[in-house]
Design a protein around this motif. Structure first.
Motif, PDB file in Angstrom:
ATOM      1  N   LEU A 118     -37.134 -11.998 -14.684  1.00 59.50           N
ATOM      2  CA  LEU A 118     -37.419 -11.529 -13.321  1.00 59.50           C
ATOM      3  C   LEU A 118     -36.777 -12.438 -12.275  1.00 59.50           C
ATOM      4  CD1 LEU A 118     -41.155 -10.433 -13.652  1.00 59.50           C
ATOM      5  CD2 LEU A 118     -39.147  -8.963 -13.437  1.00 59.50           C
ATOM      6  N   LYS A 119     -36.840 -13.729 -12.489  1.00 61.54           N
ATOM      7  CA  LYS A 119     -36.237 -14.658 -11.529  1.00 61.54           C
ATOM      8  C   LYS A 119     -34.712 -14.508 -11.503  1.00 61.54           C
ATOM      9  CE  LYS A 119     -39.933 -18.105 -11.678  1.00 61.54           C
ATOM     10  NZ  LYS A 119     -40.352 -19.462 -12.127  1.00 61.54           N
ATOM     11  N   THR A 120     -34.118 -14.300 -12.695  1.00 64.61           N
ATOM     12  CA  THR A 120     -32.666 -14.109 -12.754  1.00 64.61           C
ATOM     13  C   THR A 120     -32.267 -12.807 -12.080  1.00 64.61           C
ATOM     14  OG1 THR A 120     -32.604 -15.320 -14.856  1.00 64.61           O
ATOM     15  CG2 THR A 120     -30.669 -14.013 -14.284  1.00 64.61           C
ATOM     16  N   MET A 121     -33.030 -11.738 -12.328  1.00 60.56           N
ATOM     17  CA  MET A 121     -32.737 -10.457 -11.693  1.00 60.56           C
ATOM     18  C   MET A 121     -32.852 -10.556 -10.179  1.00 60.56           C
ATOM     19  SD  MET A 121     -31.893  -8.142 -13.946  1.00 60.56           S
ATOM     20  CE  MET A 121     -32.196  -6.540 -13.202  1.00 60.56           C
TER      21      MET A 121
ATOM     22  N   SER B 278     -29.835  -5.736  -4.388  1.00 61.22           N
ATOM     23  CA  SER B 278     -30.930  -5.552  -3.446  1.00 61.22           C
ATOM     24  C   SER B 278     -31.510  -6.896  -3.022  1.00 61.22           C
ATOM     25  CB  SER B 278     -32.025  -4.690  -4.077  1.00 61.22           C
ATOM     26  OG  SER B 278     -33.132  -4.594  -3.221  1.00 61.22           O
ATOM     27  N   THR B 279     -31.996  -6.970  -1.790  1.00 61.41           N
ATOM     28  CA  THR B 279     -32.597  -8.202  -1.272  1.00 61.41           C
ATOM     29  C   THR B 279     -34.052  -8.342  -1.697  1.00 61.41           C
ATOM     30  OG1 THR B 279     -33.141  -7.062   0.794  1.00 61.41           O
ATOM     31  CG2 THR B 279     -31.075  -8.308   0.721  1.00 61.41           C
ATOM     32  N   THR B 280     -34.696  -7.237  -2.072  1.00 60.99           N
ATOM     33  CA  THR B 280     -36.086  -7.270  -2.514  1.00 60.99           C
ATOM     34  C   THR B 280     -36.227  -6.556  -3.849  1.00 60.99           C
ATOM     35  OG1 THR B 280     -36.607  -5.230  -1.309  1.00 60.99           O
ATOM     36  CG2 THR B 280     -36.988  -7.322  -0.166  1.00 60.99           C
TER      37      THR B 280
ATOM     38  N   GLN C  73     -45.602  -9.253  -8.589  1.00 63.44           N
ATOM     39  CA  GLN C  73     -46.599  -9.927  -7.764  1.00 63.44           C
ATOM     40  C   GLN C  73     -47.061 -11.225  -8.424  1.00 63.44           C
ATOM     41  OE1 GLN C  73     -49.753  -7.348  -6.596  1.00 63.44           O
ATOM     42  NE2 GLN C  73     -50.420  -8.677  -4.917  1.00 63.44           N
ATOM     43  N   ALA C  74     -47.245 -11.181  -9.745  1.00 59.92           N
ATOM     44  CA  ALA C  74     -47.668 -12.379 -10.477  1.00 59.92           C
ATOM     45  C   ALA C  74     -46.623 -13.485 -10.408  1.00 59.92           C
ATOM     46  CB  ALA C  74     -47.960 -12.020 -11.933  1.00 59.92           C
ATOM     47  N   GLU C  75     -45.344 -13.092 -10.318  1.00 59.95           N
ATOM     48  CA  GLU C  75     -44.259 -14.079 -10.244  1.00 59.95           C
ATOM     49  C   GLU C  75     -43.898 -14.443  -8.802  1.00 59.95           C
ATOM     50  OE1 GLU C  75     -42.857 -15.693 -12.719  1.00 59.95           O
ATOM     51  OE2 GLU C  75     -44.081 -14.641 -14.221  1.00 59.95           O
ATOM     52  N   GLY C  76     -44.586 -13.845  -7.851  1.00 62.08           N
ATOM     53  CA  GLY C  76     -44.292 -14.126  -6.446  1.00 62.08           C
ATOM     54  C   GLY C  76     -42.993 -13.516  -5.967  1.00 62.08           C
ATOM     55  N   LEU C  77     -42.571 -12.432  -6.622  1.00 63.47           N
ATOM     56  CA  LEU C  77     -41.296 -11.790  -6.274  1.00 63.47           C
ATOM     57  C   LEU C  77     -41.490 -10.398  -5.686  1.00 63.47           C
ATOM     58  CD1 LEU C  77     -39.327 -12.738  -9.509  1.00 63.47           C
ATOM     59  CD2 LEU C  77     -39.089 -13.795  -7.256  1.00 63.47           C
ATOM     60  N   ALA C  78     -42.732 -10.007  -5.473  1.00 57.94           N
ATOM     61  CA  ALA C  78     -43.004  -8.681  -4.934  1.00 57.94           C
ATOM     62  C   ALA C  78     -42.589  -8.600  -3.477  1.00 57.94           C
ATOM     63  CB  ALA C  78     -44.494  -8.339  -5.078  1.00 57.94           C
ATOM     64  N   LYS C  79     -42.451  -7.355  -2.977  1.00 59.85           N
ATOM     65  CA  LYS C  79     -42.108  -7.148  -1.577  1.00 59.85           C
ATOM     66  C   LYS C  79     -43.173  -7.744  -0.674  1.00 59.85           C
ATOM     67  CE  LYS C  79     -39.765  -2.717  -2.185  1.00 59.85           C
ATOM     68  NZ  LYS C  79     -39.868  -1.283  -1.873  1.00 59.85           N
TER      69      LYS C  79
ATOM     70  N   ASP D 240     -41.672  -6.674   4.867  1.00 53.92           N
ATOM     71  CA  ASP D 240     -40.583  -5.813   4.397  1.00 53.92           C
ATOM     72  C   ASP D 240     -41.019  -4.345   4.379  1.00 53.92           C
ATOM     73  OD1 ASP D 240     -39.050  -8.044   4.055  1.00 53.92           O
ATOM     74  OD2 ASP D 240     -39.564  -8.271   1.925  1.00 53.92           O
ATOM     75  N   ASN D 241     -42.262  -4.117   3.908  1.00 49.32           N
ATOM     76  CA  ASN D 241     -42.759  -2.761   3.863  1.00 49.32           C
ATOM     77  C   ASN D 241     -42.917  -2.170   5.252  1.00 49.32           C
ATOM     78  OD1 ASN D 241     -42.942  -2.747   1.085  1.00 49.32           O
ATOM     79  ND2 ASN D 241     -45.012  -3.616   1.078  1.00 49.32           N
ATOM     80  N   ALA D 242     -43.359  -3.009   6.204  1.00 49.15           N
ATOM     81  CA  ALA D 242     -43.541  -2.527   7.580  1.00 49.15           C
ATOM     82  C   ALA D 242     -42.202  -2.148   8.207  1.00 49.15           C
ATOM     83  CB  ALA D 242     -44.225  -3.605   8.414  1.00 49.15           C
ATOM     84  N   MET D 243     -41.199  -2.980   7.955  1.00 45.29           N
ATOM     85  CA  MET D 243     -39.857  -2.690   8.496  1.00 45.29           C
ATOM     86  C   MET D 243     -39.290  -1.428   7.886  1.00 45.29           C
ATOM     87  SD  MET D 243     -38.148  -6.492   8.604  1.00 45.29           S
ATOM     88  CE  MET D 243     -36.580  -5.828   9.118  1.00 45.29           C
ATOM     89  N   LYS D 244     -39.558  -1.229   6.554  1.00 54.20           N
ATOM     90  CA  LYS D 244     -39.031  -0.048   5.865  1.00 54.20           C
ATOM     91  C   LYS D 244     -39.665   1.236   6.401  1.00 54.20           C
ATOM     92  CE  LYS D 244     -38.119   1.676   1.236  1.00 54.20           C
ATOM     93  NZ  LYS D 244     -38.267   1.444  -0.199  1.00 54.20           N
ATOM     94  N   SER D 245     -41.002   1.149   6.686  1.00 50.95           N
ATOM     95  CA  SER D 245     -41.686   2.334   7.193  1.00 50.95           C
ATOM     96  C   SER D 245     -41.327   2.611   8.637  1.00 50.95           C
ATOM     97  CB  SER D 245     -43.202   2.142   7.071  1.00 50.95           C
ATOM     98  OG  SER D 245     -43.619   0.995   7.781  1.00 50.95           O
TER      99      SER D 245
END
Length: 256
Positions: free
Chosen positions: A195-198, A204-206, A241-247, A251-256
């Motif tokens: 996940l960290k490598t991806m 994508s930025t997120t 989310q467990a790895e601290g890589l979730a949006k 980011d979600n507010a800007m997307k909406s």
């Protein structure tokens, strides 16, 4: 002036690759652990109008385009032309079932890779045919060599790996894996590494379930048989989310 290769799908580069199909495809990454194999893939086909209800309602693998169940003991990740990949996936599943019918046991992982590579190589040597524009990662388990990870390219060559990446930004991913991979790595740590490598190699930025596919093959603790798990979208979001890589909420507010 000699022309060593061009950009058509019918012509290989000097290294035996199809640049325009493989190197521009979504990243697919695999890591071999002591107790399993982890695969992750970047989805290229995303959009608000896509119907993802099949994935949310529990379809095995959802509406995946990159990671497939080849047999009960093998999962595969593809990078390249999707239509070509679908054809090869169907061929692999048929070969696995024929082996099961004939020998009453799951096909060894390397033998399945060989079957597909024999077919792919045949399409490179006859006029009027073009190679399959697909590279594959095979992650699986058999009683002969336990957990294994293989990579095959359009020429029909294949090789075994501890960790590897195909598709876009594979050079960057390989460099990161060389630094972080350890021979005694376990699945839990391998999931974190993947996940960290991806997150550092995807365009994508997120990271989110709409842009990522994820799968793990392990041994069932009770039956000691291989167990393939292709994660559903909500399970991928939980991992991120467990790895601290979730949006982030911003980011979600800007997307909406």
């Amino acid at each position: 002036m000699s022309r060593r290769y061009d950009s058509r799908t019918t012509i290989f580069s000097p290294e035996g690759r199809l640049y325009q199909t493989i190197s521009h495809a979504g990243t697919v990454l695999g890591v071999l652990a002591k107790d399993g194999v982890v695969l992750a893939a970047e989805k290229k086909v995303t959009g608000k109008l896509l119907d993802l209800s099949g994935a949310k309602e529990g379809g095995y693998g959802g509406s995946g385009e990159k990671i497939f169940l080849l047999n009960s003991n093998v999962i595969g990740g593809v990078a390249g032309l999707t239509a070509d990949a679908n054809s090869l996936i169907n061929y692999a599943r048929s070969a696995a079932q024929q082996h099961l019918l004939q020998y009453n046991e799951d096909i060894p992982v390397e033998l399945l890779a060989q079957r597909l590579c024999d077919m792919k190589q045949g399409y490179t040597q006859y006029g009027g045919l073009r190679p399959f524009g697909v590279s594959l990662l095979y992650a699986g388990y058999d009683q002969h060599y336990q957990f294994q990870l293989y990579h095959s390219d359009p020429s029909g060559n294949y090789s075994g790996w501890k960790a590897t990446c195909i598709g876009a930004n594979n050079g960057t991913a390989q460099s990161l894996l060389k630094q972080e991979y350890k021979d005694d790595i376990e699945v839990k740590a391998a999931i974190s590494l993947v996940l960290k490598t991806m997150s550092k190699t995807m365009d994508s930025t997120t990271l989110g379930s709409e842009k990522l596919e994820f799968a793990v093959i392990t041994l069932d603790t009770e039956t000691q048989l291989p167990k393939a798990k292709i994660y559903k979208p909500d399970e991928i979001d939980e991992l991120l989310q467990a790895e601290g890589l979730a949006k982030k909420e911003d980011d979600n507010a800007m997307k909406s």
